[in-house]
Design a protein around this motif. Structure first.
Motif, PDB file in Angstrom:
ATOM      1  N   UNK A   1       4.058   0.058  10.634  1.00 22.23           N
ATOM      2  CA  UNK A   1       3.912   0.968   9.614  1.00 22.23           C
ATOM      3  C   UNK A   1       2.331   1.615  10.037  1.00 22.23           C
ATOM      4  N   UNK A   2       2.320   2.811   9.691  1.00 16.99           N
ATOM      5  CA  UNK A   2       1.076   3.526  10.059  1.00 16.99           C
ATOM      6  C   UNK A   2       0.146   3.726   8.946  1.00 16.99           C
ATOM      7  N   UNK A   3       0.574   3.083   7.780  1.00 17.37           N
ATOM      8  CA  UNK A   3      -0.389   2.582   6.348  1.00 17.37           C
ATOM      9  C   UNK A   3      -0.893   1.443   6.635  1.00 17.37           C
ATOM     10  N   UNK A   4      -1.946   1.168   6.672  1.00 14.79           N
ATOM     11  CA  UNK A   4      -2.668  -0.250   6.914  1.00 14.79           C
ATOM     12  C   UNK A   4      -2.304  -1.326   5.705  1.00 14.79           C
ATOM     13  N   UNK A   5      -2.118  -0.835   4.494  1.00  8.58           N
ATOM     14  CA  UNK A   5      -1.571  -1.577   3.379  1.00  8.58           C
ATOM     15  C   UNK A   5      -0.102  -1.597   3.231  1.00  8.58           C
ATOM     16  N   UNK A   6       0.519  -0.373   3.290  1.00  6.70           N
ATOM     17  CA  UNK A   6       1.830  -0.537   3.103  1.00  6.70           C
ATOM     18  C   UNK A   6       2.611  -0.908   1.804  1.00  6.70           C
ATOM     19  N   UNK A   7       3.834  -0.867   1.733  1.00  4.20           N
ATOM     20  CA  UNK A   7       4.474  -1.447   0.572  1.00  4.20           C
ATOM     21  C   UNK A   7       5.493  -2.536   0.761  1.00  4.20           C
ATOM     22  N   UNK A   8       5.379  -3.895   0.310  1.00  2.00           N
ATOM     23  CA  UNK A   8       6.284  -4.891   0.511  1.00  2.00           C
ATOM     24  C   UNK A   8       7.776  -4.290   0.052  1.00  2.00           C
ATOM     25  N   UNK A   9       8.601  -4.595   0.876  1.00  2.00           N
ATOM     26  CA  UNK A   9      10.055  -4.274   0.429  1.00  2.00           C
ATOM     27  C   UNK A   9      10.740  -3.069   1.096  1.00  2.00           C
ATOM     28  N   UNK A  10       9.599  -2.188   1.812  1.00  2.00           N
ATOM     29  CA  UNK A  10      10.010  -0.862   2.704  1.00  2.00           C
ATOM     30  C   UNK A  10      10.715  -1.226   3.902  1.00  2.00           C
ATOM     31  N   UNK A  11      10.785  -0.479   4.867  1.00  2.00           N
ATOM     32  CA  UNK A  11      11.435  -0.600   6.057  1.00  2.00           C
ATOM     33  C   UNK A  11      10.403  -0.702   7.122  1.00  2.00           C
TER      34      UNK A  11
END
Length: 552
Positions: free
Chosen positions: A23-33
């Motif tokens: 993921x290019x976003x440091x925090x991201x979102x749990x449950x995405x791909x």
């Protein structure tokens, strides 16, 4: 990237659990791909369960990572070349007021034994054209490694300090690049405010390029590539000493910072005591400081007193060796204490023991005042008195110092134009041997107590008093002194271009053998009372240097 590491170099076993950050976003979102940096670190630290992930995220994990295993977090982005932390900026403030940035990411906790493998990707404060600000990562896990990661535009790239009084140890920072921002901060005070321990930190083969390397300038004058303090201003006033131990800084390339390495055992603003730095190694670094920088390239304090009374800082076993340094002003400075500013400051009983400064090459970026300066006490800017601070066992050898006005100065007490009486400071067992000094007005000065004109454009105080300090056991031998005025000078007490009073100081048991100077230059000056372009009162000082003959 300087000194990039490979898996084979690290001997990472094939069965290590691995988490691939896509993921290019440091925090991201749990449950995405995609698996983010924060998600990977928290899974490895036991703060996020694998069961909470999507099936696509779980496919990015091999083995069974968690707090009980030593895991590898490997950056392997699906798109782009950078991980972006939420963008932060630096607030406006006075240029000499330090920054205390915070991170937008959770602290790294529970990750004992883990490795963050950057694989050459960038971790930045916001997007590629984003601002300067924030703190990149906070390490609070022992035996943790970060390697091959490019940090970009954080006001502070990394902070390394313990969570609680149990301490933190075994941190390795290697083969990374730190670009266009601040540096690394080390501390031994715990996150919960207790006094603690930071031990076994290795910072090696990294590249530090400050904002001036990119056409900018850091918005504060307190700006070092690697900075550390055992007991800071905020430490609780108890008798337990914070300890920063077994620190190695080696093989790094540093450009564009106001200071390269700045370390202290103790800070005091309203009064503070008890800080320890032990087994500090600064070896084989390549350092160039901008010509406008006001700080030494390597700056080591037992204590910095900004207010109140400071006492009982200890530096034990310090080695500064084989560095290539281009700097301005005072290039390498080591002091038991520095009284910086404010009235009626008092510092006492700070000790530096077992110091070796050897094999370094020092050159000016623009103009160089002093190549190597070591003292027990340093008072400046009307800052008050320093009492009974000590340097015990100092070796300065095999250094090359080019084109500084003064090659080496050692003195137990240096008053930089400050009012107040400083007494009882001492240095013992000092050797200055086999150095090569070229282009200096004077190669080496040693004095039992010294007043020196400040370089800040401030008025030097006629009330500056240096009395009853001593340097005992000095050898100056086999140095090559290509000076323009004299090879070396020895004084019981001295005033150099500044007013005040220098009395009853001593330089005793001094010897000098087999030093060389150009044929037309005097070998040395030896005098109990040294007055160099000064109207100070310099009297009743003692020089015991029977084995020294300045007549050649």
């Amino acid at each position: 990237m300087l000194g990039a590491c490979t898996d084979s170099e690290d001997n990472l076993p094939a069965e290590r659990p691995e988490l691939r950050v896509t993921d290019s976003h440091a925090i991201g979102a749990v449950g995405d791909d995609a698996l983010s940096l924060v998600e990977a670190l928290q899974i490895a630290g036991g703060l996020l369960a694998v069961a909470e992930l999507s099936s696509a995220e779980r496919l990015l994990i091999s083995g069974t990572p968690g707090p009980e295993s030593a895991d590898t977090i490997r950056v392997a982005l699906a798109n782009g070349d950078r991980i972006e932390a939420p963008s932060q900026t630096i607030p406006d403030g006075p240029e000499w007021f330090p920054l205390f940035p915070s991170s937008s990411l959770p602290d790294i906790v529970g990750n004992e034994g883990d490795v963050l493998e950057g694989a050459g990707y960038t971790f930045s404060n916001g997007p590629a054209d984003g601002p300067l600000g924030g703190l990149g990562l906070v390490i609070r896990s022992s035996d943790f490694t970060i390697q091959n990661l490019v940090f970009e535009r954080f006001a502070e790239m990394l902070s390394i300090s313990p969570s609680d009084e149990s301490g933190l140890q075994g941190i390795t920072i290697r083969g990374n690049s730190f670009l266009n921002g601040g540096g690394l901060g080390l501390g031994a005070t715990a996150a919960n405010g207790s006094r603690s321990l930071l031990r076994g930190v290795r910072i090696s083969n990294n590249e530090f390029l400050g904002p001036s390397e990119f056409g900018g300038r850091f918005p504060r004058n307190i700006h070092s590539a690697i900075g550390g303090v055992a007991t800071p201003l905020s430490a609780p006033p108890d008798e337990q000493a914070n300890r920063l131990e077994n620190l190695t800084i080696s093989g790094n390339r540093i450009r564009g910072y106001f200071g390269a390495v700045q370390l202290m055992a103790l800070q005091s603003f309203t009064g503070n005591s008890n800080g320890v730095m032990r087994n500090i190694r600064i070896i084989g670094n390549d350092i160039t400081i901008p010509n406008y920088a006001g700080d030494p390239a390597i700056y080591i304090w037992g204590a910095v007193t900004l207010g109140g009374m400071s006492s009982n800082a200890l530096i034990e076993s310090l080695e500064i060796a084989d560095n290539e340094i281009a700097g301005s002003g005072y290039v390498v400075l080591v002091t038991g204490v520095e009284n910086v500013s404010g009235q009626n400051l008092l510092s006492e009983n700070h000790v530096i023991r077992d110091v070796s400064i050897h094999g370094n090459t020092i050159r000016p970026v623009n103009d160089c005042g002093i190549g190597i300066l070591v003292m027990s006490s340093f008072t400046e800017m009307s800052s008050g008195s320093a009492l009974d601070n000590r340097v015990e066992a100092l070796d300065i050898s095999a250094n090359e110092i080019h084109d500084c006005e003064l090659g080496i100065l050692v003195t137990p007490m240096l008053n930089w134009g400050a009012a107040g009486a400083s007494m009882g400071n001492s240095m013992e067992n000092v050797t200055i041997i086999e150095n090569s000094i070229t282009g200096a007005r004077t190669g080496i000065i040693a004095s039992g107590g010294t007043i020196l004109a400040n370089e800040l454009g401030l008025e030097d105080s006629p009330e500056a008093t240096v009395a009853g300090n001593y340097l005992r056991g000095l050898e100056i031998s086999r140095n090559s002194l290509g000076s323009t005025q004299e090879g070396f000078a020895l004084y019981g007490g001295a005033a150099i271009e500044a007013p005040g009073s220098v009395t009853q100081n001593e330089l005793v048991a001094a010897r000098a053998l087999s030093n060389t100077v150009p044929a037309d230059i005097p070998l040395c000056t030896a005098a109990a009372n040294g007055i160099v372009r000064s109207d100070a009162t310099v009297e009743a000082n003692t020089l015991d240097a029977n084995e020294i003959d300045c007549s050649r």
